[in-house]
Design a protein around this motif. Structure first.
Motif, PDB file in Angstrom:
ATOM      1  N   UNK A 133       0.858  -1.038   0.006  1.00 37.94           N
ATOM      2  CA  UNK A 133       0.108   0.045  -0.005  1.00 37.94           C
ATOM      3  C   UNK A 133       0.860   1.224  -0.076  1.00 37.94           C
ATOM      4  N   UNK A 134       0.462   2.287  -0.608  1.00 36.44           N
ATOM      5  CA  UNK A 134       0.965   3.786  -0.461  1.00 36.44           C
ATOM      6  C   UNK A 134       1.929   3.922  -1.738  1.00 36.44           C
ATOM      7  N   UNK A 135       2.764   4.966  -1.548  1.00 31.18           N
ATOM      8  CA  UNK A 135       3.557   5.590  -2.887  1.00 31.18           C
ATOM      9  C   UNK A 135       4.983   5.612  -2.360  1.00 31.18           C
ATOM     10  N   UNK A 136       5.292   5.107  -1.201  1.00 27.56           N
ATOM     11  CA  UNK A 136       6.716   5.237  -0.773  1.00 27.56           C
ATOM     12  C   UNK A 136       7.574   4.308  -1.849  1.00 27.56           C
ATOM     13  N   UNK A 137       8.851   4.400  -1.410  1.00 25.32           N
ATOM     14  CA  UNK A 137       9.855   3.818  -2.058  1.00 25.32           C
ATOM     15  C   UNK A 137       9.872   2.248  -1.852  1.00 25.32           C
ATOM     16  N   UNK A 138       9.494   1.900  -0.654  1.00 26.12           N
ATOM     17  CA  UNK A 138       9.394   0.520  -0.112  1.00 26.12           C
ATOM     18  C   UNK A 138       8.101  -0.143  -0.928  1.00 26.12           C
ATOM     19  N   UNK A 139       7.054   0.601  -0.958  1.00 25.81           N
ATOM     20  CA  UNK A 139       6.015   0.001  -1.306  1.00 25.81           C
ATOM     21  C   UNK A 139       5.906  -0.189  -2.820  1.00 25.81           C
ATOM     22  N   UNK A 140       6.591   0.922  -3.844  1.00 17.36           N
ATOM     23  CA  UNK A 140       6.833   0.640  -5.111  1.00 17.36           C
ATOM     24  C   UNK A 140       7.852  -0.470  -5.210  1.00 17.36           C
ATOM     25  N   UNK A 141       8.670  -0.591  -4.458  1.00 23.01           N
ATOM     26  CA  UNK A 141       9.712  -1.696  -4.694  1.00 23.01           C
ATOM     27  C   UNK A 141       8.983  -3.172  -4.594  1.00 23.01           C
ATOM     28  N   UNK A 142       8.290  -3.148  -3.476  1.00 20.41           N
ATOM     29  CA  UNK A 142       7.524  -4.649  -3.459  1.00 20.41           C
ATOM     30  C   UNK A 142       6.225  -4.857  -4.538  1.00 20.41           C
ATOM     31  N   UNK A 143       5.717  -3.932  -4.912  1.00 20.71           N
ATOM     32  CA  UNK A 143       4.752  -3.769  -5.925  1.00 20.71           C
ATOM     33  C   UNK A 143       5.390  -4.197  -7.066  1.00 20.71           C
ATOM     34  N   UNK A 144       6.458  -3.273  -7.752  1.00 20.00           N
ATOM     35  CA  UNK A 144       7.087  -3.510  -8.883  1.00 20.00           C
ATOM     36  C   UNK A 144       7.918  -4.732  -9.139  1.00 20.00           C
ATOM     37  N   UNK A 145       8.140  -5.556  -8.226  1.00 16.68           N
ATOM     38  CA  UNK A 145       8.824  -6.923  -8.430  1.00 16.68           C
ATOM     39  C   UNK A 145       7.585  -8.069  -8.638  1.00 16.68           C
ATOM     40  N   UNK A 146       6.461  -7.753  -7.936  1.00 16.05           N
ATOM     41  CA  UNK A 146       5.593  -8.551  -8.062  1.00 16.05           C
ATOM     42  C   UNK A 146       4.830  -8.343  -9.423  1.00 16.05           C
ATOM     43  N   UNK A 147       4.847  -7.431  -9.803  1.00 16.16           N
ATOM     44  CA  UNK A 147       4.160  -6.870 -11.197  1.00 16.16           C
ATOM     45  C   UNK A 147       5.001  -7.616 -12.284  1.00 16.16           C
ATOM     46  N   UNK A 148       6.244  -8.087 -12.170  1.00 14.71           N
ATOM     47  CA  UNK A 148       6.897  -8.829 -13.335  1.00 14.71           C
ATOM     48  C   UNK A 148       6.243 -10.151 -13.639  1.00 14.71           C
ATOM     49  N   UNK A 149       5.291 -10.562 -12.885  1.00 10.29           N
ATOM     50  CA  UNK A 149       4.572 -11.802 -13.096  1.00 10.29           C
ATOM     51  C   UNK A 149       3.286 -11.294 -14.036  1.00 10.29           C
ATOM     52  N   UNK A 150       2.990 -10.061 -14.387  1.00  7.40           N
ATOM     53  CA  UNK A 150       1.802  -9.692 -14.860  1.00  7.40           C
ATOM     54  C   UNK A 150       0.666  -9.384 -14.362  1.00  7.40           C
ATOM     55  N   UNK A 151       0.846  -8.714 -13.176  1.00  7.06           N
ATOM     56  CA  UNK A 151      -0.536  -8.588 -12.136  1.00  7.06           C
ATOM     57  C   UNK A 151      -0.806  -6.893 -12.579  1.00  7.06           C
ATOM     58  N   UNK A 152      -2.081  -6.528 -12.809  1.00  6.40           N
ATOM     59  CA  UNK A 152      -2.417  -5.168 -12.762  1.00  6.40           C
ATOM     60  C   UNK A 152      -2.427  -4.413 -11.658  1.00  6.40           C
ATOM     61  N   UNK A 153      -2.386  -3.346 -11.722  1.00  8.40           N
ATOM     62  CA  UNK A 153      -2.410  -2.287 -10.506  1.00  8.40           C
ATOM     63  C   UNK A 153      -3.568  -2.498  -9.395  1.00  8.40           C
ATOM     64  N   UNK A 154      -4.654  -2.871 -10.170  1.00  5.38           N
ATOM     65  CA  UNK A 154      -5.903  -2.813  -9.243  1.00  5.38           C
ATOM     66  C   UNK A 154      -6.036  -4.095  -8.324  1.00  5.38           C
TER      67      UNK A 154
END
Length: 580
Positions: A19-40
Motif C-alpha cells: 500500500x502507498x507510494x513510498x519507495x518501499x511499497x513501489x519496490x514490493x509492488x514493482x517486483x511482483x508486477x513482473x508476473x503480469x499483475x495489474x495495478x488494481x
C-alpha cells in the motif's frame, strides 16, 4: 460459540508491503508486477497464501498442484488475490530417519513463511501424514485466518478380488510371507494394486485420521475429510475453500477463535468414533500447545473411554475410505456424537457456523460402514492411556485395533535395545520367544531414534507366525503407522533415551498389562527398579550439529506432543520491519 466479524473494509497486513507510494511499497509492488499483475490487484483486497505441500517425493500429495488451481479459482471469484507458496513437505514415504523428526521443522519454517510474507490469510493444502499437523501447528502459532483442504484418500485397492488397504495390507501381506501363506512373487504383484490412484492411504490411517481431526476441530469445511482424491467433488471442495478464506480474512476469523478447548474435546471423541490413528494423540497435543490449550493424555483417556467406535474401517474394521465417503462421511459421525451428548454443538467452524449447524442434516447411507449406536465395531473405542512403573507419564493403546484376549495379560519380556537389535534377532529361530511373551523395544522415542519412528508395531517372529498366531503384546517408546493394527502399546513416556523406566527392562522380566484398569506394570520391587535406574547410562547416539542436534536437544516427550520446547504458544502475525 458466538463470533462477531471484524468491521470491513479495514487495512490489511499485506498493505504494509503493497500500500502507498513510498519507495518501499513501489519496490514490493514493482517486483511482483513482473508476473503480469495489474495495478488494481494491490488496492487492499485480501492476499491469500495457498500453502502447497506438493512434492514429487511426497506421493500422497502428488496431485495438489491441480487442487491448488481450484483453490486459486475460488479466491479470485471471491475477490481475493491468490499467491501459491511452496512449503516444507515432510513425506511419510521417503524421509529418513523418520518424517516425524521433521514435523516440527516444517511447522517452524512454515510459521515464519506465514509471518514474514505479505499474506492476509492462508489455505493449508495438505494430505500426507505430517503435512496436516505441521501446517495446523504453524497456523496456530501465527494466528492468521487459515483453512485446511486435504488432498483426500486414494481409491480402493483391489488384489485377487479383495479390497485392500494401503499400508494395512502391506503389514498383513508381509506377515503372510513370513508365515508361508503368501509367496514373495504374490507380494510383489500386490504392490501396484494396493496404491492404485493419487491420494493418501485409503484406510483410517494417520492421513485420513488427521483429515478427520481438521474437520472435527472446525478448521476445514464440512465433508472435507473423506472425499476421494480423484473424485471431482474434491476439486469442488478446493474451490469452495478458496472462496471461503477470503470471507474469513474480511471477518478476521482466526484459528484462536476456532481452536478452543471444546474443539479439541470434539476431535478427541471423533478419533474414538472413527477408530483413528494413535498418531493423532501426539499431533493434537502439539497443536493444542501452540494455542495454549491445556490438553493432556488424561483428557484423551477420559473423553474417549465411553465413545464407541462406529466406523467400520481398516485397520480396525472391514471397509475403506471410499465406502466411508459414500456412506455420508464425517458429518454422519459428528451428528451421531451430537445426538449422544458427546459433542460440543456450539463449537465454531471455519464456515462461520457452529459444528452442529453444519452436520445436523447429515444422512447415513450405509449402516454397515457407519454403524448404529447399538451395533458398534468396538463398544469402548478411543485411546486407552496406561500408566505404571514402566510408563509413569503414560503410554497409549488403540483398543479398536487390539485383540480382546490380550487386553489383560502377564508375560515374559523379550527385549530389543533398539530397532537394529530387533532386526538382527527377530528372524532367528533360536530367539527365546513364544506367543505368551511381551516384546519390548527401547530407544525409539522422540530423542532416541531420533524422531520417534513408526516401528512400534514390530512384526512377529516367523516361528510364532507359523503357528497361526497373528498378534502379541508389543511395548515401545515408538509410534506405529496409523494403518497398522494389533495389541501395541506405544509412546511409553519418559522414553528410554532419557532414562525412563523402559530403559531398564530386561529379558525375562514379567510385565502385567490390564487395559481395563489402565495398568502397565514391571513386576520388580521399587528398590530393584531404583537400583537399575541409578546404574543406567545412555546408549543412543547423540547428534552434535545440525537440525538433528536441535531436535534432540529441544524436543519434548510424547506425552506433551513431542514439539520443540521453544515453539509452545502463539506468537502472532505481527509485521516486521521493512529493510528496503
Amino acid at each position: 460459540m458466538s463470533f462477531t466479524p471484524a468491521p470491513w473494509p479495514r487495512k490489511l497486513r499485506s498493505q504494509e508491503w503493497y500500500g502507498g507510494t513510498t519507495k518501499d511499497s513501489i519496490y514490493h509492488r514493482g517486483w511482483l508486477k513482473n508476473q503480469g499483475y495489474p495495478d488494481d490487484l494491490f488496492d487492499g483486497r485480501p492476499i491469500i497464501g495457498v500453502l502447497n505441500t506438493w512434492s514429487d517425493l511426497t506421493p500422497c500429495n502428488g496431485h495438489l498442484r491441480e487442487l491448488a488451481e481450484k483453490v486459486k479459482a475460488g479466491i479470485w471469484e471471491a475477490g481475493g488475490f491468490p499467491v501459491e507458496v511452496p512449503v516444507f513437505s515432510a513425506s511419510e514415504n521417503t524421509f529418513r530417519p523418520t518424517a516425524m523428526m521433521f514435523r516440527n521443522l516444517a511447522a517452524l519454517s512454515i510459521e515464519e513463511q506465514m509471518r514474514g510474507q505479505p499474506i492476509d490469510g492462508a489455505v493449508l493444502l495438505v494430505g500426507c501424514d505430517k503435512t496436516t499437523p505441521s501446517l495446523l501447528m504453524a497456523a496456530a502459532s501465527v494466528d492468521m485466518p487459515s483453512i485446511v483442504v486435504t488432498g483426500g484418500p486414494m481409491l480402493n485397492g483391489w488384489f485377487h478380488g479383495e479390497a485392500v488397504g494401503a499400508g494395512t495390507h502391506l503389514w498383513r501381506f508381509s506377515e503372510a510371507v513370513k508365515a508361508g501363506e503368501m509367496t514373495q512373487q504374490e507380494f510383489l504383484d500386490a504392490e501396484s494394486a494396493v496404491t492404485r490412484s493419487s491420494g493418501t492411504c485409503n484406510t483410517m490411517g494417520t492421513a485420513s485420521s488427521m483429515a478427520s481431526m481438521a474437520e472435527a476441530l472446525g478448521m476445514a469445511l464440512s465433508g472435507n475429510a473423506a472425499i476421494p482424491a480423484v473424485d471431482s467433488r474434491r476439486r469442488t471442495m478446493a474451490q469452495l475453500t478458496g472462496r471461503r478464506i477470503v470471507q474469513m480474512v474480511k471477518d478476521d476469523l482466526k484459528p484462536s477463535d476456532i481452536l478452543t478447548r471444546e474443539a479439541f474435546e470434539n476431535a478427541i471423541r471423533v478419533n474414538g468414533a472413527v477408530g483413528g490413528s494413535t498418531n493423532t494423540v501426539v499431533h493434537l497435543l502439539a497443536i493444542a500447545g501452540r494455542v495454549g490449550i491445556d490438553i493432556t493424555l488424561d483428557d484423551w483417556d477420559r473423553l474417549g473411554r465411553d465413545v464407541s467406535t462406529i466406523v467400520d474401517l481398516q485397520p480396525s474394521g472391514r471397509f475403506l475410505m471410499e465406502e466411508f465417503y459414500y456412506a455420508g462421511g464425517l458429518p454422519v459421525v459428528l451428528k451421531r456424537l451430537g445426538e449422544a451428548g458427546q459433542l460440543h454443538r456450539e463449537a465454531l467452524t471455519v464456515s462461520g457456523s457452529t459444528i452442529w449447524d453444519e452436520v445436523k442434516g447429515a444422512v447415513n447411507y450405509n449402516e454397515e460402514v457407519i454403524r448404529p449406536a447399538d451395533r458398534p465395531l468396538t463398544d469402548k473405542g478411543g485411546i486407552a492411556v496406561l500408566r505404571g512403573n514402566i510408563a509413569p507419564n503414560g503410554a497409549i493403546l488403540k483398543p479398536s485395533a487390539a485383540s480382546p484376549a490380550l487386553m489383560q495379560h502377564r508375560g515374559r519380556a523379550v527385549v530389543f535395545e533398539d530397532i537394529d537389535d530387533y532386526k538382527a534377532k527377530i528372524n532367528d529361530d533360536a530367539l527365546d520367544i513364544d506367543e505368551t511373551c511381551i516384546m519390548v523395544l527401547k530407544n525409539c522415542g522422540p530423542r532416541g531414534y531420533p524422531g520417534m519412528a513408526e516401528v512400534g508395531n514390530m512384526g512377529l517372529p516367523p516361528k510364532v507366525l507359523k503357528k497361526g498366531i497373528t498378534d502379541m503384546i508389543r511395548i515401545s517408546d515408538a509410534r506405529m503407522s496409523g494403518t497398522a493394527y494389533g495389541t501395541v502399546i506405544l509412546h511409553t513416556s519418559p522414553e528410554a533415551a532419557v532414562g525412563g523406566p523402559l530403559a531398564v527392562v530386561r529379558d525375562g522380566d514379567m510385565i502385567e498389562v490390564d487395559v481395563a484398569a489402565r495398568r502397565l506394570h514391571l513386576d520388580i520391587s521399587e528398590e530393584d527398579l531404583a537400583a537399575r535406574l541409578a546404574g543406567w547410562a545412555p546408549s543412543h547416539e547423540q547428534a552434535t550439529s545440525g537440525y538433528e542436534w536441535l531436535h534432540q536437544t529441544h524436543v519434548g516427550g510424547a506425552d506433551t506432543g513431542a514439539d520443540l520446547d521453544f515453539l509452545k504458544g502463539c506468537r502472532g502475525a505481527a509485521v516486521g520491519k521493512d529493510s528496503h
